[in-house]
Design a protein around this motif. Sequence first.
Motif, PDB file in Angstrom:
ATOM      1  N   GLN A  64       0.884   6.305 -12.414  1.00 39.07           N
ATOM      2  CA  GLN A  64       0.469   6.647 -13.771  1.00 39.07           C
ATOM      3  C   GLN A  64       1.319   5.841 -14.762  1.00 39.07           C
ATOM      4  OE1 GLN A  64       1.114  10.713 -15.494  1.00 39.07           O
ATOM      5  NE2 GLN A  64      -1.079  10.906 -15.223  1.00 39.07           N
ATOM      6  N   ASP A  65       0.650   5.195 -15.712  1.00 43.52           N
ATOM      7  CA  ASP A  65       1.356   4.347 -16.688  1.00 43.52           C
ATOM      8  C   ASP A  65       2.226   3.305 -15.990  1.00 43.52           C
ATOM      9  OD1 ASP A  65       0.255   5.946 -18.743  1.00 43.52           O
ATOM     10  OD2 ASP A  65       1.915   7.366 -18.569  1.00 43.52           O
ATOM     11  N   TYR A  66       1.693   2.728 -14.903  1.00 46.37           N
ATOM     12  CA  TYR A  66       2.370   1.693 -14.119  1.00 46.37           C
ATOM     13  C   TYR A  66       3.647   2.195 -13.436  1.00 46.37           C
ATOM     14  CZ  TYR A  66      -0.798  -1.162 -16.884  1.00 46.37           C
ATOM     15  OH  TYR A  66      -1.923  -1.672 -17.484  1.00 46.37           O
ATOM     16  N   LYS A  67       3.801   3.511 -13.358  1.00 51.18           N
ATOM     17  CA  LYS A  67       4.971   4.096 -12.704  1.00 51.18           C
ATOM     18  C   LYS A  67       4.544   4.914 -11.493  1.00 51.18           C
ATOM     19  CE  LYS A  67       8.107   4.734 -16.653  1.00 51.18           C
ATOM     20  NZ  LYS A  67       8.816   5.760 -17.451  1.00 51.18           N
ATOM     21  N   LEU A  68       5.328   4.798 -10.415  1.00 48.04           N
ATOM     22  CA  LEU A  68       5.119   5.652  -9.249  1.00 48.04           C
ATOM     23  C   LEU A  68       5.835   6.969  -9.515  1.00 48.04           C
ATOM     24  CD1 LEU A  68       5.614   3.477  -6.044  1.00 48.04           C
ATOM     25  CD2 LEU A  68       3.532   4.651  -6.756  1.00 48.04           C
ATOM     26  N   LYS A  69       5.064   8.029  -9.696  1.00 43.94           N
ATOM     27  CA  LYS A  69       5.648   9.330 -10.012  1.00 43.94           C
ATOM     28  C   LYS A  69       5.593  10.226  -8.778  1.00 43.94           C
ATOM     29  CE  LYS A  69       4.505   9.214 -14.951  1.00 43.94           C
ATOM     30  NZ  LYS A  69       3.884   9.945 -16.083  1.00 43.94           N
ATOM     31  N   LEU A  70       6.765  10.619  -8.301  1.00 51.49           N
ATOM     32  CA  LEU A  70       6.865  11.546  -7.176  1.00 51.49           C
ATOM     33  C   LEU A  70       6.957  12.953  -7.751  1.00 51.49           C
ATOM     34  CD1 LEU A  70       7.110  11.575  -4.034  1.00 51.49           C
ATOM     35  CD2 LEU A  70       9.575  11.680  -4.357  1.00 51.49           C
ATOM     36  N   GLU A 130       8.237  22.754  -1.365  1.00 46.55           N
ATOM     37  CA  GLU A 130       7.059  23.514  -0.930  1.00 46.55           C
ATOM     38  C   GLU A 130       5.826  22.621  -0.797  1.00 46.55           C
ATOM     39  OE1 GLU A 130       7.193  26.647   0.013  1.00 46.55           O
ATOM     40  OE2 GLU A 130       9.340  26.593  -0.422  1.00 46.55           O
ATOM     41  N   ALA A 131       5.702  21.655  -1.703  1.00 48.99           N
ATOM     42  CA  ALA A 131       4.553  20.737  -1.702  1.00 48.99           C
ATOM     43  C   ALA A 131       4.910  19.546  -2.571  1.00 48.99           C
ATOM     44  CB  ALA A 131       3.308  21.435  -2.241  1.00 48.99           C
ATOM     45  N   GLY A 132       4.101  18.490  -2.494  1.00 43.97           N
ATOM     46  CA  GLY A 132       4.368  17.335  -3.341  1.00 43.97           C
ATOM     47  C   GLY A 132       3.401  16.207  -3.073  1.00 43.97           C
ATOM     48  N   THR A 133       3.413  15.235  -3.967  1.00 43.76           N
ATOM     49  CA  THR A 133       2.557  14.062  -3.807  1.00 43.76           C
ATOM     50  C   THR A 133       3.137  12.923  -4.640  1.00 43.76           C
ATOM     51  OG1 THR A 133       0.270  13.259  -3.824  1.00 43.76           O
ATOM     52  CG2 THR A 133       0.974  14.571  -5.729  1.00 43.76           C
ATOM     53  N   ILE A 134       2.461  11.786  -4.601  1.00 47.04           N
ATOM     54  CA  ILE A 134       2.863  10.645  -5.422  1.00 47.04           C
ATOM     55  C   ILE A 134       1.638  10.089  -6.136  1.00 47.04           C
ATOM     56  CG2 ILE A 134       2.598   8.867  -3.615  1.00 47.04           C
ATOM     57  CD1 ILE A 134       5.368   7.767  -4.752  1.00 47.04           C
ATOM     58  N   LEU A 135       1.800   9.734  -7.409  1.00 43.97           N
ATOM     59  CA  LEU A 135       0.709   9.202  -8.218  1.00 43.97           C
ATOM     60  C   LEU A 135       1.189   7.972  -8.967  1.00 43.97           C
ATOM     61  CD1 LEU A 135      -0.619  12.506  -9.873  1.00 43.97           C
ATOM     62  CD2 LEU A 135      -1.635  11.318  -7.919  1.00 43.97           C
ATOM     63  N   LEU A 173       0.853  -1.190   0.000  1.00 40.65           N
ATOM     64  CA  LEU A 173       0.000   0.000   0.000  1.00 40.65           C
ATOM     65  C   LEU A 173       0.888   1.240   0.000  1.00 40.65           C
ATOM     66  CD1 LEU A 173      -2.767  -0.806   2.668  1.00 40.65           C
ATOM     67  CD2 LEU A 173      -2.936  -1.014   0.189  1.00 40.65           C
ATOM     68  N   ILE A 174       0.681   2.112  -0.983  1.00 37.72           N
ATOM     69  CA  ILE A 174       1.398   3.387  -1.025  1.00 37.72           C
ATOM     70  C   ILE A 174       0.388   4.472  -0.666  1.00 37.72           C
ATOM     71  CG2 ILE A 174       2.637   5.034  -2.479  1.00 37.72           C
ATOM     72  CD1 ILE A 174       2.957   1.770  -3.829  1.00 37.72           C
ATOM     73  N   LEU A 175       0.748   5.323   0.285  1.00 35.52           N
ATOM     74  CA  LEU A 175      -0.187   6.279   0.877  1.00 35.52           C
ATOM     75  C   LEU A 175       0.208   7.708   0.519  1.00 35.52           C
ATOM     76  CD1 LEU A 175       0.009   4.457   4.269  1.00 35.52           C
ATOM     77  CD2 LEU A 175      -1.957   4.342   2.741  1.00 35.52           C
TER      78      LEU A 175
END
Length: 219
Positions: A164-170, A157-162, A140-142
Amino acid sequence: AFPSAITTIAYGSTEAEPISSITAQELALKTHKNQKGLAAGVPFSKAYVRIIALSNQLQHEISDQELEKLEAASGQIGEIIVSGSHVLASYFNNEEAFKQNKIITEKALWHRTGDSGFMQEGELFLTGRCQQVIKRSDELILPFVVEMNLSKVEGVEAGTILLQDYKLKLIVESELPKEVVKQRLQNFQFDELLVLKNIPKDPRHFSKIDYEKLKILIS
């Protein structure tokens, strides 16, 4: 101005307020120490809180025994549900909302908060909205926890992880060169790092990330 003031922060939802509470001092201390979730304190005395397995297929009416089988172990992440006399029991002219957000057993009516979290040593910790939890293989990635920990990184300043296209994009918002940012993010798991000058924010309050706009921007 008020050095002796005590600030208490309540966690809850429109249908169930409060669920738990924590003092600002405790929150600051535990947020600094804890990398796995946001401390939400001890459950309210009249709130019965459970953590159940994350599922999109959960039935609206189940037995108490079936619900007990779904309950997560201490420290295990799942969906936060709550029952009690202060929990909203119905919605006005909206049977669909009732079915989506309530679990009925023989003994109680439970409200599904839609929030993920875990219980540890009698305290509740939040790990973000259930619908944002990323499941990859058995992991599980949160995003909520990633965002919380990114906020502690100097120069970000800010950020997230998604996913997309089977890749974890930070994705991070920073004025620093990408190589410098990458060095500071060695403890984070990702397949690809994107450094943006500005991450789209929700125009209503400009504090939360606008995920739909962000997905379009990085696609």
